[in-house]
Write a protein that holds these residues in place. Structure first.
Motif, short mmCIF file in Angstrom:
data_model
loop_
_atom_site.label_atom_id
_atom_site.label_comp_id
_atom_site.label_asym_id
_atom_site.label_seq_id
_atom_site.Cartn_x
_atom_site.Cartn_y
_atom_site.Cartn_z
N VAL A 1 53.14 29.72 41.24
CA VAL A 1 52.75 28.37 41.69
C VAL A 1 51.57 28.48 42.66
O VAL A 1 50.61 27.72 42.59
CB VAL A 1 53.94 27.62 42.35
CG1 VAL A 1 53.48 26.34 43.03
CG2 VAL A 1 55.01 27.33 41.29
N LYS A 2 51.62 29.50 43.52
CA LYS A 2 50.53 29.72 44.47
C LYS A 2 49.24 30.08 43.73
O LYS A 2 48.16 29.61 44.07
CB LYS A 2 50.93 30.84 45.44
CG LYS A 2 50.04 30.93 46.66
CD LYS A 2 50.58 31.98 47.62
CE LYS A 2 49.43 32.51 48.47
NZ LYS A 2 49.68 33.88 48.93
N LEU A 3 49.39 30.94 42.70
CA LEU A 3 48.21 31.34 41.91
C LEU A 3 47.56 30.10 41.28
O LEU A 3 46.35 30.02 41.15
CB LEU A 3 48.63 32.33 40.81
CG LEU A 3 47.51 33.08 40.10
CD1 LEU A 3 47.00 34.22 40.99
CD2 LEU A 3 47.98 33.66 38.76
N CYS A 4 48.40 29.14 40.88
CA CYS A 4 47.91 27.95 40.17
C CYS A 4 47.50 26.83 41.12
O CYS A 4 46.92 25.82 40.68
CB CYS A 4 49.00 27.40 39.25
SG CYS A 4 49.46 28.51 37.91
N ALA A 5 47.80 26.97 42.42
CA ALA A 5 47.65 25.84 43.35
C ALA A 5 46.25 25.25 43.31
O ALA A 5 45.25 25.96 43.46
CB ALA A 5 47.99 26.30 44.77
N GLY A 6 46.20 23.96 43.09
CA GLY A 6 44.93 23.22 43.15
C GLY A 6 43.93 23.59 42.09
O GLY A 6 42.74 23.28 42.21
N ARG B 1 52.73 20.78 37.55
CA ARG B 1 53.01 19.64 38.44
C ARG B 1 53.18 20.13 39.86
O ARG B 1 52.58 19.59 40.79
CB ARG B 1 54.29 18.97 37.94
CG ARG B 1 54.54 17.60 38.55
CD ARG B 1 55.87 17.03 38.09
NE ARG B 1 55.87 16.57 36.71
CZ ARG B 1 56.67 17.04 35.74
NH1 ARG B 1 57.53 18.02 36.00
NH2 ARG B 1 56.63 16.55 34.53
N GLU B 2 53.97 21.19 40.01
CA GLU B 2 54.25 21.69 41.36
C GLU B 2 52.99 22.25 42.02
O GLU B 2 52.82 22.13 43.23
CB GLU B 2 55.32 22.79 41.25
CG GLU B 2 56.09 22.96 42.53
CD GLU B 2 57.31 23.84 42.28
OE1 GLU B 2 57.99 23.64 41.26
OE2 GLU B 2 57.55 24.72 43.12
N ALA B 3 52.10 22.83 41.21
CA ALA B 3 50.89 23.44 41.76
C ALA B 3 49.78 22.41 41.93
O ALA B 3 48.72 22.73 42.48
CB ALA B 3 50.42 24.57 40.85
N ALA C 1 50.99 14.84 26.68
CA ALA C 1 49.95 14.05 27.36
C ALA C 1 50.60 12.85 28.05
O ALA C 1 50.22 12.47 29.16
CB ALA C 1 48.89 13.60 26.36
N GLN C 2 51.61 12.29 27.38
CA GLN C 2 52.30 11.13 27.97
C GLN C 2 53.15 11.52 29.17
O GLN C 2 53.41 10.70 30.04
CB GLN C 2 53.21 10.48 26.91
CG GLN C 2 52.43 9.71 25.87
CD GLN C 2 53.31 9.38 24.65
OE1 GLN C 2 54.50 9.66 24.64
NE2 GLN C 2 52.69 8.78 23.65
N GLN C 3 53.61 12.77 29.19
CA GLN C 3 54.48 13.20 30.29
C GLN C 3 53.71 13.67 31.51
O GLN C 3 54.32 13.98 32.54
CB GLN C 3 55.40 14.31 29.81
CG GLN C 3 56.42 13.83 28.79
CD GLN C 3 57.40 14.92 28.42
OE1 GLN C 3 57.59 15.88 29.16
NE2 GLN C 3 58.05 14.76 27.27
N ALA C 4 52.40 13.78 31.38
CA ALA C 4 51.61 14.29 32.50
C ALA C 4 51.68 13.30 33.66
O ALA C 4 51.61 12.09 33.45
CB ALA C 4 50.16 14.47 32.07
N PRO C 5 51.87 13.80 34.89
CA PRO C 5 51.87 12.89 36.04
C PRO C 5 50.47 12.31 36.27
O PRO C 5 49.49 12.85 35.74
CB PRO C 5 52.29 13.81 37.19
CG PRO C 5 51.94 15.18 36.76
CD PRO C 5 52.04 15.20 35.27
N PRO C 6 50.37 11.23 37.03
CA PRO C 6 49.06 10.65 37.30
C PRO C 6 48.11 11.70 37.89
O PRO C 6 48.52 12.51 38.71
CB PRO C 6 49.35 9.56 38.35
CG PRO C 6 50.82 9.29 38.24
CD PRO C 6 51.46 10.53 37.72
N GLY C 7 46.88 11.70 37.41
CA GLY C 7 45.89 12.65 37.95
C GLY C 7 45.87 13.97 37.21
O GLY C 7 45.04 14.83 37.51
N MET C 8 46.80 14.19 36.26
CA MET C 8 46.79 15.45 35.50
C MET C 8 46.63 15.16 34.02
O MET C 8 47.16 14.18 33.50
CB MET C 8 48.10 16.21 35.71
CG MET C 8 48.03 17.62 35.12
SD MET C 8 49.65 18.36 34.84
CE MET C 8 50.26 18.47 36.49
N ARG C 9 45.84 16.02 33.36
CA ARG C 9 45.69 15.95 31.92
C ARG C 9 46.45 17.10 31.28
O ARG C 9 46.46 18.19 31.82
CB ARG C 9 44.21 16.11 31.57
CG ARG C 9 43.53 14.93 30.93
CD ARG C 9 42.02 15.12 31.04
NE ARG C 9 41.56 16.10 30.06
CZ ARG C 9 41.05 15.77 28.87
NH1 ARG C 9 40.95 14.51 28.52
NH2 ARG C 9 40.63 16.69 28.03
#
Lengths: 281, 285
Positions: free
Chosen positions: B195-200, B234-236, B263-271
């Motif tokens: 998660v840290k590797l993926c952060a932001g 999502r977490e990252a 694509a439909q399950q992506a949270p707002p701001g994520m593709r």
């Protein structure tokens, strides 16, 4: 006999649109005898689809038996073997004939290929099907009603051992030459004798003599035609297509050499091996 | 033929610097593209290998630049007690498996073995960090960070709740063995590092080989589902998730459905997208 091409490409798989008609999987050809005997020649990536096609029958139930003939241990002839599910179904049995090498027997080579650094199988011992590796020799042997013969085809400069195969059933015969080169006239004579009168000759022919390339270890299209003519085979299938050879280029190449054969009034039928195509005789 | 059949290979260009992630069959096409380009090949290519399973190295001998004496290639991969990264690649491409040897290649090769905790720089403007992922015989994920964006590459990993993979083979009996407390802790630490590797990150390219149904049957293979990829993304807080390492039997039509569903399950701001061969990613300024 039924012959089916599952992989016809040499060197490396080419899964791209310009190769879809002839196919991008590496070497794999199956031979089925009239009593259902099953022999597969080489286990490149085409072996994956071949294995999947067997799932419907006895192999899906763990009651399948197959013979594999390996012509040499380069990637494009062996790497497909561990992938299909049928190889991991307990009860299935594989008998695998092929060359030994400077690094040991075919079984030892496969064990290395499946070692954990390269494969999640963690070695040959974890293949679910029982398997039996046998060093290939020139001694003919029977598989049901089929007779298998092998011809050593390596030249002294070749680093790995190369074998060609002939399978006869009654009056029908198929001959398979992969990955060899003709280093001298004797090799041409031996090849022509081995292929004499075959119904079908499958011959690796990635490049023409006019094409300059790094690879000098493979027979040329002209070599394949010369051997086919001298051996008086009925049909020649060019095989082990170069990764750079697109479908359209293969069409052109075929047209060119067919025209040459027609001009000589040769009865030889010239084809290019095509993934999925099945030939019966 | 839409999503493509070549195995893992991703090219990253930052200015003049060329980084390649994994050497699957796609690497042959990259080499061909370089050879056909009007521009000379890059003088130095940085090849980051996540692990040396066949589908991640099979393109190497068919990569045109290795036969070009003008090219230097730095190859990075996991440090092991044995065999060395160089020996692993050398043994794969030499007699009796192929007729070449690393010594005979014209390009200048340099091997860099890295620990999973290692960070290093390429030039003075690209930062690479690695983390161990959950895959048989261990593998790495990479984060490549520059002013052009942050890309994370995790082509092969299982999730972090069923099996802890190490160098030992997992003997599969049809259901997962209960995890010890130590294993649970190790998995939690590994997940935290991922998660840290993926952060932001701007993009994460993440193993999504399995459907949830397949995962239940093959958890011992060390691959994930899109849901598990989406959890990490999502977490990252990543901007875009690229589903990657498609199952060999997954058809284009199935990938279309997977793409639409996630694509439909992506949270707002994520593709969320399904990676396809030839796809290009660029940060929109």
């Amino acid at each position: 006999m039924d012959i089916q091409f599952w992989g016809v490409r040499g060197y490396v798989p080419t899964p791209s649109p310009e190769y879809l008609r002839y196919g991008g999987n590496t070497c794999c050809t199956s031979v089925t005898g009239s009593r259902g005997e099953l022999i597969v020649i080489d286990a490149g990536t085409g072996f994956c689809q071949f294995g999947d096609a067997l799932l419907e029958g006895p192999f899906g139930r763990g009651e399948g038996e197959m013979i594999a003939l390996i012509s040499q241990t380069h990637w494009d002839h062996i790497l497909g073997l561990p992938f299909p599910a049928v190889v991991h179904v307990p009860g299935n049995h594989l008998t695998i004939y092929g060359p030994d090498s400077t690094r040991g027997s075919l079984g030892i080579i496969y064990d290395g290929v499946l070692s954990p650094v390269y494969s999640p199988v963690y070695g040959l011992a974890n293949i679910g099907a029982t398997h039996d590796f046998r060093s290939i020799t020139s001694e003919p042997f029977s598989v049901g009603g089929l007779t298998v013969q092998a011809l050593p085809c390596s030249h002294q400069d070749d680093t790995s051992s190369i074998w060609s195969y002939r399978i006869d059933e009654g009056d029908s015969s198929i001959v398979y030459f992969a990955d060899m080169r003709y280093a001298n006239a004797q090799m041409f004579n031996d090849a022509a004798d081995f292929a004499r009168g075959a119904d079908m000759l499958i011959h690796s022919a990635p490049y023409t003599r006019a094409e300059s390339m790094r690879d000098s270890a493979h027979s040329r299209v002209e070599d394949a035609i010369e051997v086919a003519l001298r051996a008086e085979v009925r049909q020649l299938f060019l095989f082990h297509h170069a990764p750079s050879r697109t479908d359209d280029q293969l069409d052109e190449l075929l047209a060119h050499y067919r025209a040459e054969l027609a001009a000589q009034q040769s009865p030889l039928i010239l084809e290019a091996a095509q993934e999925g195509v099945k030939i019966s005789f | 033929m839409r999503y493509g059949g070549n195995t893992a290979c991703v090219e990253v260009r930052v200015g003049e610097t060329c980084i390649v992630l994994d050497a699957g069959t796609g690497l042959r096409l990259l080499g061909n593209a370089m050879a056909q380009s009007d521009a000379p090949p890059p003088e130095r290519i940085h090849l980051l290998i996540t692990h040396t399973h066949w589908d991640h190295i099979i393109g190497f001998p068919f990569f045109e630049p290795i036969y070009d004496s003008r090219v230097s290639i730095s190859i990075y991969g996991l440090r092991r007690t044995q065999p060395s990264l160089r020996a692993t690649l050398a043994n794969a491409v030499s007699d009796p498996l192929l007729p070449i040897s690393l010594e005979s290649l014209n390009a200048n090769l340099a091997f860099h073995e890295i620990n999973h905790t290692m960070c290093f720089s390429i030039g003075d403007h690209i930062h690479v960090s690695a983390a161990q992922v959950n895959h048989p015989y261990r593998a790495l994920g990479y984060r490549v960070e520059s002013s052009d964006g942050i890309l994370v590459f995790i082509p092969d990993t299982g999730p972090f709740h069923t099996i802890l993979f190490s160098d030992e083979r997992v003997v599969w009996t049809g259901k997962p063995a209960p995890l010890s407390v130590e294993e649970q802790r190790a998995l939690a630490r590994m997940r935290e590092a991922i998660v840290k590797l993926c952060a932001g990150a701007d993009w994460i390219i993440y193993d999504s080989q399995f459907t949830p149904e397949q995962y239940l049957r093959f958890p011992h293979w060390g691959h994930s589902t899109p849901d598990q990829a989406l959890d990490i993304a999502r977490e990252a807080g990543v901007r875009e998730l690229l589903l990657f390492h498609h199952d060999p039997h997954r058809t284009d039509a199935e990938l279309d459905l997977i793409g639409r569903r996630y694509a439909q399950q992506a949270p707002p701001g994520m593709r969320v997208c399904v990676a396809y061969e030839g796809m290009e990613l660029r940060r929109e300024h």
